[in-house]
Design a protein around this motif. Sequence first.
Motif, PDB file in Angstrom:
ATOM      1  N   SER A   3       2.298   0.841  13.376  1.00  0.00           N
ATOM      2  CA  SER A   3       1.131   0.497  14.185  1.00  0.00           C
ATOM      3  C   SER A   3       0.128  -0.200  13.277  1.00  0.00           C
ATOM      4  O   SER A   3       0.062   0.089  12.075  1.00  0.00           O
ATOM      5  CB  SER A   3       0.483   1.761  14.750  1.00  0.00           C
ATOM      6  N   PRO A   4      -0.696  -1.097  13.805  1.00  0.00           N
ATOM      7  CA  PRO A   4      -1.668  -1.803  12.973  1.00  0.00           C
ATOM      8  C   PRO A   4      -2.613  -0.873  12.208  1.00  0.00           C
ATOM      9  O   PRO A   4      -3.060  -1.192  11.110  1.00  0.00           O
ATOM     10  CB  PRO A   4      -2.439  -2.663  13.971  1.00  0.00           C
ATOM     11  N   SER A   5      -2.892   0.301  12.768  1.00  0.00           N
ATOM     12  CA  SER A   5      -3.809   1.236  12.103  1.00  0.00           C
ATOM     13  C   SER A   5      -3.141   2.029  10.975  1.00  0.00           C
ATOM     14  O   SER A   5      -3.819   2.738  10.245  1.00  0.00           O
ATOM     15  CB  SER A   5      -4.389   2.211  13.126  1.00  0.00           C
ATOM     16  N   GLU A   6      -1.826   1.912  10.822  1.00  0.00           N
ATOM     17  CA  GLU A   6      -1.102   2.682   9.807  1.00  0.00           C
ATOM     18  C   GLU A   6      -0.992   1.975   8.463  1.00  0.00           C
ATOM     19  O   GLU A   6      -0.478   2.558   7.516  1.00  0.00           O
ATOM     20  CB  GLU A   6       0.301   3.032  10.303  1.00  0.00           C
ATOM     21  N   PHE A   7      -1.435   0.746   8.363  1.00  0.00           N
ATOM     22  CA  PHE A   7      -1.318   0.021   7.102  1.00  0.00           C
ATOM     23  C   PHE A   7      -2.450  -0.979   6.953  1.00  0.00           C
ATOM     24  O   PHE A   7      -3.151  -1.301   7.898  1.00  0.00           O
ATOM     25  CB  PHE A   7       0.029  -0.700   7.006  1.00  0.00           C
ATOM     26  N   THR A   8      -2.586  -1.432   5.720  1.00  0.00           N
ATOM     27  CA  THR A   8      -3.460  -2.555   5.429  1.00  0.00           C
ATOM     28  C   THR A   8      -2.664  -3.495   4.538  1.00  0.00           C
ATOM     29  O   THR A   8      -1.529  -3.202   4.172  1.00  0.00           O
ATOM     30  CB  THR A   8      -4.774  -2.081   4.761  1.00  0.00           C
ATOM     31  N   VAL A   9      -3.220  -4.608   4.191  1.00  0.00           N
ATOM     32  CA  VAL A   9      -2.571  -5.553   3.296  1.00  0.00           C
ATOM     33  C   VAL A   9      -3.500  -5.756   2.112  1.00  0.00           C
ATOM     34  O   VAL A   9      -4.711  -5.940   2.294  1.00  0.00           O
ATOM     35  CB  VAL A   9      -2.299  -6.908   3.999  1.00  0.00           C
ATOM     36  N   GLY A  10      -2.966  -5.665   0.916  1.00  0.00           N
ATOM     37  CA  GLY A  10      -3.823  -5.835  -0.250  1.00  0.00           C
ATOM     38  C   GLY A  10      -3.071  -5.644  -1.547  1.00  0.00           C
ATOM     39  O   GLY A  10      -1.838  -5.641  -1.587  1.00  0.00           O
ATOM     40  N   LYS A  11      -3.832  -5.479  -2.594  1.00  0.00           N
ATOM     41  CA  LYS A  11      -3.285  -5.311  -3.947  1.00  0.00           C
ATOM     42  C   LYS A  11      -3.194  -3.836  -4.301  1.00  0.00           C
ATOM     43  O   LYS A  11      -3.952  -3.003  -3.800  1.00  0.00           O
ATOM     44  CB  LYS A  11      -4.159  -6.042  -4.975  1.00  0.00           C
ATOM     45  N   VAL A  12      -2.276  -3.515  -5.175  1.00  0.00           N
ATOM     46  CA  VAL A  12      -2.016  -2.126  -5.540  1.00  0.00           C
ATOM     47  C   VAL A  12      -3.240  -1.451  -6.160  1.00  0.00           C
ATOM     48  O   VAL A  12      -3.397  -0.240  -6.053  1.00  0.00           O
ATOM     49  CB  VAL A  12      -0.781  -2.031  -6.465  1.00  0.00           C
TER      50      VAL A  12
END
Length: 150
Positions: A3-12
């Motif tokens: 689901s969109p609320s279960e993740f984000t996109v980014g750097k470690v």
Amino acid sequence: MLSPSEFTVGKVGAAKPLSLILPTSKYEETLLVGQLEDLPTAVFLSGQHKSMFFKTEGNESWGGLIIPSVRIEIDETSFVDEYSSEAPMLSVTRTDTKLVVAARSERSFGQVQITLHEGLVSSGEAKAKFANWQIVLGEGQDKRVLWTAS
């Protein structure tokens, strides 16, 4: 599926312990964030650096889908000899009040134990090592297996 609320996109560098990072390009790898010396530390779960670790603070080199608050499940039938001097890389060990994963440094021999869970009920002097484990999200009917070591 996520689901969109279960993740984000980014750097470690922005990921907290018990975050799984899934690649978004062929140049990224699957990573799991734990702790070493109370600092967030990532372990490579795939690729040419598999089982190596690095401190994540300020790291802008590696990234992907960041899935926080994942759970670790152990295959209780996959014991590794507790008297073995070294656990296989990426095996997990339940020791005292922790669950740790065996990783290695690029610059040294031997292995380091990256903490995945702390504050568990003490097992005292007893230890148990396991070769097979998985990273999951959710519980019950909503549980999804995101990565498996075997």
